[in-house]
Structures are given as C-alpha cells and as structure tokens.
Design a protein around this motif. Structure first.
Motif, mmCIF file in Angstrom:
data_model
loop_
_atom_site.group_PDB
_atom_site.id
_atom_site.type_symbol
_atom_site.label_atom_id
_atom_site.label_comp_id
_atom_site.label_asym_id
_atom_site.label_seq_id
_atom_site.Cartn_x
_atom_site.Cartn_y
_atom_site.Cartn_z
ATOM 1 N N ALA A 1 0.817 -1.215 0.000
ATOM 2 C CA ALA A 1 0.000 0.000 0.000
ATOM 3 C C ALA A 1 0.851 1.265 0.000
ATOM 4 O O ALA A 1 0.354 2.355 -0.317
ATOM 5 C CB ALA A 1 -0.937 -0.009 1.208
ATOM 6 N N LEU A 2 2.126 1.133 0.378
ATOM 7 C CA LEU A 2 3.013 2.294 0.456
ATOM 8 C C LEU A 2 3.896 2.457 -0.768
ATOM 9 O O LEU A 2 4.571 3.486 -0.905
ATOM 10 C CB LEU A 2 3.899 2.178 1.700
ATOM 11 N N TYR A 3 3.932 1.457 -1.667
ATOM 12 C CA TYR A 3 4.841 1.526 -2.807
ATOM 13 C C TYR A 3 4.610 2.755 -3.671
ATOM 14 O O TYR A 3 5.566 3.378 -4.158
ATOM 15 C CB TYR A 3 4.707 0.258 -3.662
ATOM 16 N N VAL A 4 3.332 3.098 -3.892
ATOM 17 C CA VAL A 4 3.042 4.271 -4.724
ATOM 18 C C VAL A 4 3.617 5.522 -4.074
ATOM 19 O O VAL A 4 4.193 6.395 -4.752
ATOM 20 C CB VAL A 4 1.521 4.416 -4.931
ATOM 21 N N LEU A 5 3.505 5.624 -2.762
ATOM 22 C CA LEU A 5 4.057 6.771 -2.040
ATOM 23 C C LEU A 5 5.585 6.788 -2.127
ATOM 24 O O LEU A 5 6.198 7.849 -2.331
ATOM 25 C CB LEU A 5 3.609 6.716 -0.584
ATOM 26 N N TYR A 6 6.200 5.615 -1.968
ATOM 27 C CA TYR A 6 7.659 5.530 -2.116
ATOM 28 C C TYR A 6 8.086 5.982 -3.513
ATOM 29 O O TYR A 6 9.088 6.683 -3.671
ATOM 30 C CB TYR A 6 8.139 4.103 -1.877
ATOM 31 N N GLN A 7 7.343 5.550 -4.521
ATOM 32 C CA GLN A 7 7.685 5.951 -5.890
ATOM 33 C C GLN A 7 7.646 7.468 -6.051
ATOM 34 O O GLN A 7 8.532 8.060 -6.673
ATOM 35 C CB GLN A 7 6.708 5.304 -6.878
ATOM 36 N N GLN A 8 6.612 8.079 -5.497
ATOM 37 C CA GLN A 8 6.455 9.525 -5.654
ATOM 38 C C GLN A 8 7.502 10.305 -4.857
ATOM 39 O O GLN A 8 8.053 11.294 -5.342
ATOM 40 C CB GLN A 8 5.050 9.939 -5.226
ATOM 41 N N GLU A 9 7.784 9.860 -3.631
ATOM 42 C CA GLU A 9 8.687 10.610 -2.756
ATOM 43 C C GLU A 9 10.158 10.388 -3.113
ATOM 44 O O GLU A 9 10.980 11.295 -2.963
ATOM 45 C CB GLU A 9 8.444 10.216 -1.301
ATOM 46 N N TRP A 10 10.497 9.181 -3.561
ATOM 47 C CA TRP A 10 11.901 8.852 -3.792
ATOM 48 C C TRP A 10 12.247 8.683 -5.271
ATOM 49 O O TRP A 10 13.389 8.396 -5.618
ATOM 50 C CB TRP A 10 12.266 7.560 -3.047
ATOM 51 N N GLY A 11 11.246 8.837 -6.151
ATOM 52 C CA GLY A 11 11.506 8.725 -7.580
ATOM 53 C C GLY A 11 11.879 7.319 -8.021
ATOM 54 O O GLY A 11 12.666 7.156 -8.961
ATOM 55 N N LEU A 12 11.302 6.297 -7.393
ATOM 56 C CA LEU A 12 11.612 4.911 -7.749
ATOM 57 C C LEU A 12 10.795 4.490 -8.962
ATOM 58 O O LEU A 12 9.637 4.858 -9.106
ATOM 59 C CB LEU A 12 11.318 3.981 -6.580
ATOM 60 N N SER A 13 11.404 3.677 -9.825
ATOM 61 C CA SER A 13 10.691 3.145 -10.983
ATOM 62 C C SER A 13 9.883 1.923 -10.576
ATOM 63 O O SER A 13 10.089 1.329 -9.511
ATOM 64 C CB SER A 13 11.688 2.742 -12.076
ATOM 65 N N SER A 14 8.959 1.512 -11.446
ATOM 66 C CA SER A 14 8.181 0.298 -11.187
ATOM 67 C C SER A 14 9.090 -0.922 -11.119
ATOM 68 O O SER A 14 8.839 -1.855 -10.352
ATOM 69 C CB SER A 14 7.127 0.106 -12.287
ATOM 70 N N GLY A 15 10.156 -0.901 -11.918
ATOM 71 C CA GLY A 15 11.109 -2.013 -11.874
ATOM 72 C C GLY A 15 11.761 -2.154 -10.512
ATOM 73 O O GLY A 15 11.911 -3.269 -9.991
ATOM 74 N N MET A 16 12.144 -1.031 -9.896
ATOM 75 C CA MET A 16 12.770 -1.091 -8.575
ATOM 76 C C MET A 16 11.776 -1.520 -7.512
ATOM 77 O O MET A 16 12.128 -2.245 -6.573
ATOM 78 C CB MET A 16 13.373 0.274 -8.213
ATOM 79 N N ILE A 17 10.528 -1.111 -7.649
ATOM 80 C CA ILE A 17 9.502 -1.527 -6.692
ATOM 81 C C ILE A 17 9.338 -3.044 -6.717
ATOM 82 O O ILE A 17 9.219 -3.699 -5.678
ATOM 83 C CB ILE A 17 8.161 -0.832 -7.001
ATOM 84 N N THR A 18 9.320 -3.631 -7.908
ATOM 85 C CA THR A 18 9.168 -5.086 -7.984
ATOM 86 C C THR A 18 10.414 -5.800 -7.488
ATOM 87 O O THR A 18 10.319 -6.923 -6.978
ATOM 88 C CB THR A 18 8.834 -5.538 -9.417
ATOM 89 N N VAL A 19 11.577 -5.187 -7.601
ATOM 90 C CA VAL A 19 12.788 -5.784 -7.024
ATOM 91 C C VAL A 19 12.680 -5.809 -5.502
ATOM 92 O O VAL A 19 13.041 -6.807 -4.850
ATOM 93 C CB VAL A 19 14.049 -5.007 -7.470
ATOM 94 N N VAL A 20 12.179 -4.710 -4.919
ATOM 95 C CA VAL A 20 11.971 -4.665 -3.467
ATOM 96 C C VAL A 20 11.004 -5.769 -3.054
ATOM 97 O O VAL A 20 11.226 -6.489 -2.070
ATOM 98 C CB VAL A 20 11.424 -3.283 -3.040
ATOM 99 N N PHE A 21 9.929 -5.927 -3.804
ATOM 100 C CA PHE A 21 8.960 -6.961 -3.494
ATOM 101 C C PHE A 21 9.577 -8.358 -3.633
ATOM 102 O O PHE A 21 9.393 -9.223 -2.778
ATOM 103 C CB PHE A 21 7.754 -6.843 -4.425
ATOM 104 N N ALA A 22 10.318 -8.578 -4.710
ATOM 105 C CA ALA A 22 10.895 -9.897 -4.956
ATOM 106 C C ALA A 22 11.923 -10.269 -3.898
ATOM 107 O O ALA A 22 12.067 -11.446 -3.556
ATOM 108 C CB ALA A 22 11.536 -9.931 -6.342
ATOM 109 N N LEU A 23 12.642 -9.284 -3.386
ATOM 110 C CA LEU A 23 13.631 -9.570 -2.341
ATOM 111 C C LEU A 23 12.958 -10.182 -1.130
ATOM 112 O O LEU A 23 13.502 -11.099 -0.492
ATOM 113 C CB LEU A 23 14.358 -8.281 -1.948
ATOM 114 N N TYR A 24 11.770 -9.703 -0.808
ATOM 115 C CA TYR A 24 11.014 -10.296 0.303
ATOM 116 C C TYR A 24 10.726 -11.770 0.033
ATOM 117 O O TYR A 24 10.946 -12.631 0.894
ATOM 118 C CB TYR A 24 9.709 -9.526 0.510
ATOM 119 N N ALA A 25 10.238 -12.080 -1.159
ATOM 120 C CA ALA A 25 9.893 -13.463 -1.485
ATOM 121 C C ALA A 25 11.118 -14.363 -1.433
ATOM 122 O O ALA A 25 11.065 -15.488 -0.921
ATOM 123 C CB ALA A 25 9.247 -13.524 -2.877
ATOM 124 N N VAL A 26 12.244 -13.876 -1.943
ATOM 125 C CA VAL A 26 13.468 -14.674 -1.953
ATOM 126 C C VAL A 26 13.971 -14.935 -0.534
ATOM 127 O O VAL A 26 14.395 -16.048 -0.203
ATOM 128 C CB VAL A 26 14.553 -13.969 -2.797
#
Length: 450
Positions: free
Chosen positions: A52-77
C-alpha cells in the motif's frame, strides 16, 4: 502468502515417552493457540503493508516500477531462504524460542522501514522481514496444529490456511487508511506494528511450549523427555547431534513415483502466485491508474479485496475434494483474468474491481485445492521435502514474473505490460486446468483420491 502445515508428532517415540507441556496439544482453555494465530495474521499483515506504500515511495523517492518489484521480490526470496534454512528449527529448539526470534527480527524490520529515507534501507528492511517470516512459518504451522482445541481439532488447519489471506487483506486496507489519513504514514505505520509485535512477543513468552519433548522449554534429554538422549536432526534439517547444534538446508526432493502428478499440480501453484506477486507489487498502482484517483486507500483496498475474496473461497470450499477445489479455483482465475483484460481494454474501474474479487476467489480456491493435493502425494516421512519443493516454485512464481513485469513497465508502460502479463498467466491457467481435469479423470479410473 503460503504457510507450512505440519502433522503433529505423536506423543511417543520408540522407547521414549514424551510428557506434553501444560496447555499443549490443544488443552482446553489454552491461550497459546490464539497467540500463535495472532502472530501469523500480524506477520502476514506486516508483509502486505509495503504494498500500500509503494506508490508513495515511488512519488517521494523517484523509484521506478522495476525497482519496486525488485523490493517486493527480495522479500519473497528471503522468505524462501528462511524456510529452507530454518523451516525445521522449531522441531529442535521448540516453538517458543523460534517464534520469539522471528518476532524480534520482525521488530527490527519495522524499525528499518520506519527509518528508511531511500532505497537502501527499504531493501534491508524487506530482506529482514522476509527472514522473519521464513523463520517463524514452520513454528507457527506446527504450533497451530498442536495447540488446536480438542473440541475443534480442524481449527488449526483452518487458521493455517485462512490466516495469511486475512492478514494480507487487513494489512492492505489498514495501511491504505494510514497513508491517506494519518500523519507521516511511512513512519507511523511501522511504529504501530512495532507495538503490536512487542505485545505478541510477551504472549509468546508466556505461552506453553507445544513441541513434543520441549515442555517448559526443556532441551532434548532434559526434563520434558523421559530418559531421552540428545535428538539427532532430520536429514537436511536443523538438528542436534552429540550435543552440538547443526544447521543444514532442507533437501528439495520430489519422489520419482509422483513427479508426473507434481508437475501437473505445480502449474496451478505457479499461476496462483504469479497473480499474487503482480497484485502485491503493482496492483495498487494499476488500481489508482484505472480509477484515476489520488486516494491511497484505493491501492490498499485492492489488495484487501483480492485477499478477502480468497479467504471467503477457502472457507466456503474447505471440505470440498482437493482436485475439485483446484478446478473450481482455476475456472475462477480464468474468469477473473478475462475480466481484468476487459477492464484494461475498457479502462473501466468498476469492471476491474469485480475482476479483482473474482480473481481473488479463484486464487484462494486454486491454492487451497492444489496445495492439499500436493501434500497428499508424499509419504509422511518425506512430506517436508516435497513441501519445500512446492515453496520453491511458489516463491519463484511470486517474485520472478513480478520483477519482469516491473522492468517491462519501464519500457512499455503499466497498461500494456498488465495486458501481456494477464494474458500469459491466463494461458498457464488454461494449461493447468486441462492437465488437472485429466489427472482427476485418471484418479477416478484408478479408483484413487487426491
């Protein structure tokens, strides 16, 4: 996310009599069961909060969708790593110390999230969170079965199945509310979770030890096991041999006799968790885009809708035969994916919300049915190895496609990438449906059940 369900060991072993702990094995009035259930829901809740916070992180820190999915995938790994390294640790050390260690790691992760001002700490927090969940999962699954009330012995398996989706749904909607209406949501959200985890830690410290031979926190060969020598670890699992702790990863092994059926059923696991990974990483962003909304609650509500529908389907179909449940789930997934594609084509928010509910119901049923059928393939002595193999496929399906979708979003945009992703998963679902129907027909012919 998926959980480990263990068969509770018997109260006796060869030449060894185990004295159950007070309140263990489902003693009437034991509060330990509900403490462990709360830990399960809270860990899953916290795992969905960043979505729920990823969109906010993208806006505040200028993260791309690719980096957001890397953050998510790191959790799964890291969850997978924790499961493989520590999945059986509570069999050796007991449920309480492993649960306590998982909660301490979860508190550390929440602190890192709260302190994060950029990508570095966000990645570190997600990694520690994944290890916390991976460490605690085996202990939670076993303790829920061991502490289930005697009057309701099936309750342990039901909480194991429904707890994760309940937690994911509550996390999505709760974080969405905080992001939209509370001050400093990227800090306050995690501070509240630190407090909740601390309360659970007190509860775990006070609960009875449920692992056979671990009454009152006793070690193997200590009070709690009458006359037992030190316990040797199971092959490929943490253990104690000769008084020394030994850690080794689970073996990933699929018995030759069931590999064909495993391959059929694992297609459903791959389809289910590909959808889950996409929704938990990019789903909120897609919902905000289709709804043309800036209300962050919409993103969290999308995750909650998916998880809530999954929970309802699991509760409704809990007593339905495994392969039939899987088939119904796959039909739901195909219907939901078709509706998502229609919503994307029409750019219709109402159709997208209906599609998410249908997709969630299919997701929950397909996972429940396929996991139950898979768990029945191996003999009890080898069930842990086969379950570990299922988790490998589940977490790879949860992470790898989501990362690819995130990277493609940077090139083709969210809308076109979503269309391609959903169409690909629909093809996998159709293949899984045909294969599962053939397996069910063969089972009927052979007079067997899955």
């Amino acid at each position: 996310m998926p959980t480990t369900a263990r068969t509770a060991p018997s109260a006796t072993t060869t030449g060894v009599t185990l004295r159950p702990a007070a309140g263990a094995a489902g003693a009437p009035g034991s509060s330990g069961f509900w403490v462990v259930g709360a830990v399960l829901v809270l860990l899953m809740l916290s795992s969905s909060v960043p979505s729920a916070l990823y969109v906010l992180y993208q806006q505040e820190w200028g993260l791309s969708s690719g980096m957001i999915t890397v953050v998510f995938a790191l959790y799964a790994v890291t969850v997978l790593a924790g499961l493989l390294l520590f999945g059986s640790l509570s069999d050796t050390l007991g449920r309480r110390p492993v649960l306590a260690a998982g909660l301490v790691l979860a508190i550390v992760a929440m602190g890192l999230f709260a302190a994060a001002q950029g990508l570095g700490l966000l990645l570190a927090a997600r990694a520690v969170q994944g290890l916390a969940v991976g460490l605690a999962t085996g202990a939670m699954g076993a303790a829920l079965l061991e502490l289930a009330p005697r009057s309701r012995p099936a309750l342990g398996a039901q909480v194991n199945s429904a707890g994760p989706t309940v937690g994911i749904g509550l996390g999505g909607i709760g974080a969405g509310l905080l992001v939209q209406y509370a001050p400093a949501p990227t800090v306050l959200t995690y501070v509240l979770l630190v407090g909740a985890f601390a309360v659970c830690l007190v509860g775990v410290a006070r609960m009875a030890e449920s692992a056979p031979g671990r009454a009152a926190g006793g070690a193997a060969g200590a009070p709690g096991v009458a006359g037992a020598p030190g316990v040797a670890g199971v092959a490929g699992a943490p253990g104690v041999a000769g008084g020394r702790f030994k850690l080794a990863p689970h073996r990933i092994h699929i018995p030759a006799a069931v590999r064909g059926r495993f391959a059929v059923l694992i297609l459903t696991i791959v389809a289910v968790w590909s959808v889950g990974g996409f929704y938990l990483s990019l789903g909120p962003h897609l919902a905000l885009s289709l709804l043309e909304s800036t209300n962050y609650l919409v993103g969290g509500a999308t995750v909650a809708l998916l998880a809530g529908a999954a929970t309802a389907a699991q509760l409704l179909l809990g007593r339905t035969e495994a392969l039939r449940t899987a088939v119904l789930g796959l039909l739901g997934l195909l219907g939901g994916l078709a509706l998502v594609l229609l919503a994307l084509g029409l750019r219709s928010a109402p159709v997208f919300l209906v599609a998410t509910a249908v997709l969630g119901a299919g997701w929950g049923a397909a996972f429940l049915g396929s996991f139950r059928a898979l768990s029945a393939l191996a003999e009890p002595a080898h069930r842990g190895e086969l379950t570990a193999a299922v988790y490998v496929f589940a977490y790879l399906a949860m992470s790898v496609p989501a990362v690819l979708a995130g990277l493609l979003t940077n090139i083709h945009g969210l809308h076109r990438t979503s269309v391609g992703f959903m169409a690909t998963v629909a093809a996998v679902c159709a293949l899984a449906l045909l294969a599962t129907l053939r397996l069910a027909a063969r089972n009927r012919t052979e007079g067997s059940t899955a």
